[in-house]
Design a protein around this motif. Structure first.
Motif, PDB file in Angstrom:
ATOM      1  N   ARG A  55       0.833  -1.209   0.000  1.00  0.00           N
ATOM      2  CA  ARG A  55       0.000   0.000   0.000  1.00  0.00           C
ATOM      3  C   ARG A  55       0.860   1.249   0.000  1.00  0.00           C
ATOM      4  O   ARG A  55       0.534   2.229   0.669  1.00  0.00           O
ATOM      5  CB  ARG A  55      -0.912   0.000   1.227  1.00  0.00           C
ATOM      6  CG  ARG A  55      -1.917  -1.117   1.217  1.00  0.00           C
ATOM      7  CD  ARG A  55      -2.709  -1.158   2.497  1.00  0.00           C
ATOM      8  NE  ARG A  55      -3.766  -2.120   2.382  1.00  0.00           N
ATOM      9  CZ  ARG A  55      -5.047  -1.843   2.592  1.00  0.00           C
ATOM     10  NH1 ARG A  55      -5.414  -0.643   2.945  1.00  0.00           N
ATOM     11  NH2 ARG A  55      -5.950  -2.783   2.462  1.00  0.00           N
ATOM     12  N   GLN A  56       1.941   1.210  -0.766  1.00  0.00           N
ATOM     13  CA  GLN A  56       2.855   2.346  -0.784  1.00  0.00           C
ATOM     14  C   GLN A  56       3.469   2.517  -2.175  1.00  0.00           C
ATOM     15  O   GLN A  56       3.996   1.558  -2.748  1.00  0.00           O
ATOM     16  CB  GLN A  56       3.950   2.130   0.250  1.00  0.00           C
ATOM     17  CG  GLN A  56       4.882   3.273   0.415  1.00  0.00           C
ATOM     18  CD  GLN A  56       5.906   3.008   1.509  1.00  0.00           C
ATOM     19  OE1 GLN A  56       6.061   1.889   1.990  1.00  0.00           O
ATOM     20  NE2 GLN A  56       6.605   4.041   1.905  1.00  0.00           N
ATOM     21  N   PHE A  57       3.393   3.750  -2.686  1.00  0.00           N
ATOM     22  CA  PHE A  57       3.950   4.097  -3.989  1.00  0.00           C
ATOM     23  C   PHE A  57       4.750   5.381  -3.889  1.00  0.00           C
ATOM     24  O   PHE A  57       4.546   6.191  -2.983  1.00  0.00           O
ATOM     25  CB  PHE A  57       2.829   4.325  -5.016  1.00  0.00           C
ATOM     26  CG  PHE A  57       2.389   3.085  -5.735  1.00  0.00           C
ATOM     27  CD1 PHE A  57       2.790   2.838  -7.032  1.00  0.00           C
ATOM     28  CD2 PHE A  57       1.559   2.177  -5.118  1.00  0.00           C
ATOM     29  CE1 PHE A  57       2.382   1.703  -7.696  1.00  0.00           C
ATOM     30  CE2 PHE A  57       1.133   1.038  -5.762  1.00  0.00           C
ATOM     31  CZ  PHE A  57       1.548   0.803  -7.063  1.00  0.00           C
ATOM     32  N   ARG A  58       5.609   5.542  -4.865  1.00  0.00           N
ATOM     33  CA  ARG A  58       6.317   6.807  -5.054  1.00  0.00           C
ATOM     34  C   ARG A  58       6.094   7.227  -6.507  1.00  0.00           C
ATOM     35  O   ARG A  58       6.296   6.430  -7.420  1.00  0.00           O
ATOM     36  CB  ARG A  58       7.814   6.622  -4.792  1.00  0.00           C
ATOM     37  CG  ARG A  58       8.604   7.916  -4.884  1.00  0.00           C
ATOM     38  CD  ARG A  58      10.093   7.692  -4.700  1.00  0.00           C
ATOM     39  NE  ARG A  58      10.626   7.165  -5.959  1.00  0.00           N
ATOM     40  CZ  ARG A  58      11.422   6.112  -6.065  1.00  0.00           C
ATOM     41  NH1 ARG A  58      11.773   5.423  -5.002  1.00  0.00           N
ATOM     42  NH2 ARG A  58      11.852   5.721  -7.242  1.00  0.00           N
ATOM     43  N   LEU A  59       5.621   8.462  -6.703  1.00  0.00           N
ATOM     44  CA  LEU A  59       5.431   9.014  -8.036  1.00  0.00           C
ATOM     45  C   LEU A  59       6.436  10.141  -8.214  1.00  0.00           C
ATOM     46  O   LEU A  59       6.386  11.148  -7.496  1.00  0.00           O
ATOM     47  CB  LEU A  59       4.010   9.546  -8.214  1.00  0.00           C
ATOM     48  CG  LEU A  59       2.879   8.531  -8.072  1.00  0.00           C
ATOM     49  CD1 LEU A  59       1.531   9.235  -8.127  1.00  0.00           C
ATOM     50  CD2 LEU A  59       2.959   7.466  -9.135  1.00  0.00           C
ATOM     51  N   ASP A  60       7.368   9.977  -9.147  1.00  0.00           N
ATOM     52  CA  ASP A  60       8.395  10.984  -9.419  1.00  0.00           C
ATOM     53  C   ASP A  60       7.980  11.797 -10.642  1.00  0.00           C
ATOM     54  O   ASP A  60       7.844  11.243 -11.735  1.00  0.00           O
ATOM     55  CB  ASP A  60       9.748  10.313  -9.671  1.00  0.00           C
ATOM     56  CG  ASP A  60      10.233   9.525  -8.478  1.00  0.00           C
ATOM     57  OD1 ASP A  60      10.224  10.087  -7.364  1.00  0.00           O
ATOM     58  OD2 ASP A  60      10.619   8.352  -8.662  1.00  0.00           O
ATOM     59  N   PHE A  61       7.785  13.093 -10.443  1.00  0.00           N
ATOM     60  CA  PHE A  61       7.346  14.000 -11.502  1.00  0.00           C
ATOM     61  C   PHE A  61       8.507  14.877 -11.959  1.00  0.00           C
ATOM     62  O   PHE A  61       9.272  15.379 -11.133  1.00  0.00           O
ATOM     63  CB  PHE A  61       6.221  14.913 -10.996  1.00  0.00           C
ATOM     64  CG  PHE A  61       4.926  14.206 -10.758  1.00  0.00           C
ATOM     65  CD1 PHE A  61       3.931  14.193 -11.726  1.00  0.00           C
ATOM     66  CD2 PHE A  61       4.689  13.556  -9.557  1.00  0.00           C
ATOM     67  CE1 PHE A  61       2.737  13.546 -11.504  1.00  0.00           C
ATOM     68  CE2 PHE A  61       3.491  12.906  -9.323  1.00  0.00           C
ATOM     69  CZ  PHE A  61       2.515  12.902 -10.301  1.00  0.00           C
ATOM     70  N   ARG A  62       8.607  15.087 -13.268  1.00  0.00           N
ATOM     71  CA  ARG A  62       9.560  16.020 -13.868  1.00  0.00           C
ATOM     72  C   ARG A  62       8.834  16.771 -14.967  1.00  0.00           C
ATOM     73  O   ARG A  62       7.929  16.243 -15.600  1.00  0.00           O
ATOM     74  CB  ARG A  62      10.740  15.286 -14.489  1.00  0.00           C
ATOM     75  CG  ARG A  62      11.669  14.644 -13.500  1.00  0.00           C
ATOM     76  CD  ARG A  62      13.076  14.634 -14.078  1.00  0.00           C
ATOM     77  NE  ARG A  62      14.045  14.069 -13.179  1.00  0.00           N
ATOM     78  CZ  ARG A  62      14.498  14.632 -12.078  1.00  0.00           C
ATOM     79  NH1 ARG A  62      14.035  15.785 -11.706  1.00  0.00           N
ATOM     80  NH2 ARG A  62      15.404  14.042 -11.340  1.00  0.00           N
ATOM     81  N   ALA A  63       9.276  18.006 -15.189  1.00  0.00           N
ATOM     82  CA  ALA A  63       8.649  18.818 -16.232  1.00  0.00           C
ATOM     83  C   ALA A  63       9.694  19.722 -16.867  1.00  0.00           C
ATOM     84  O   ALA A  63      10.773  19.944 -16.309  1.00  0.00           O
ATOM     85  CB  ALA A  63       7.524  19.654 -15.651  1.00  0.00           C
ATOM     86  N   SER A  64       9.351  20.268 -18.018  1.00  0.00           N
ATOM     87  CA  SER A  64      10.237  21.220 -18.675  1.00  0.00           C
ATOM     88  C   SER A  64       9.848  22.652 -18.319  1.00  0.00           C
ATOM     89  O   SER A  64      10.437  23.596 -18.830  1.00  0.00           O
ATOM     90  CB  SER A  64      10.195  21.017 -20.194  1.00  0.00           C
ATOM     91  OG  SER A  64       8.871  21.167 -20.662  1.00  0.00           O
ATOM     92  N   VAL A  65       8.864  22.793 -17.452  1.00  0.00           N
ATOM     93  CA  VAL A  65       8.398  24.109 -16.996  1.00  0.00           C
ATOM     94  C   VAL A  65       8.274  24.077 -15.479  1.00  0.00           C
ATOM     95  O   VAL A  65       8.279  23.012 -14.867  1.00  0.00           O
ATOM     96  CB  VAL A  65       7.024  24.475 -17.623  1.00  0.00           C
ATOM     97  CG1 VAL A  65       7.130  24.610 -19.128  1.00  0.00           C
ATOM     98  CG2 VAL A  65       5.973  23.438 -17.263  1.00  0.00           C
TER      99      VAL A  65
END
Length: 105
Positions: A55-65
């Motif tokens: 019941r555990q996740f990691r969501l890694d977000f990256r953007a160009s802005v």
């Protein structure tokens, strides 16, 4: 604002159909598939979903802005509520263009 976005989408015809099926998908599959929902040809955002436990996740977000994590935090949280769990999300900001959401339920 992310919560309101998902709630508004759920009130549309297409959103109603999607929302009806999300409980069948469940939280694990929802989070594993979440990156695919943000993948568009012109999207400045990429996300990697990593399952850390039952019941555990990691969501890694990256953007160009410059990217505010709070809209996407609301989207993920509201989407998980549609799967009938009570999620807890924690934001770890790394830079103006990247952050991590730690998700448990």
């Amino acid at each position: 604002m992310g919560h309101q976005f998902v709630q508004g989408f759920a009130r549309t015809v297409l959103g109603g159909a999607v929302s009806a099926g999300i409980p069948l998908v469940g939280p694990v599959r929802f989070l594993k598939k979440f990156p695919e929902h943000l993948r568009f040809d012109t999207s400045p955002i990429s996300v990697n979903s990593v399952q850390l436990g039952d019941r555990q996740f990691r969501l890694d977000f990256r953007a160009s802005v410059d990217l505010s994590p709070f809209f996407l935090q609301g989207v993920v949280e509201e989407g998980l509520r549609l799967t009938r769990v009570v999620p807890v999300l924690r934001v770890a900001r790394h830079s103006p263009i990247s952050f991590t959401l730690h998700v448990t339920w």
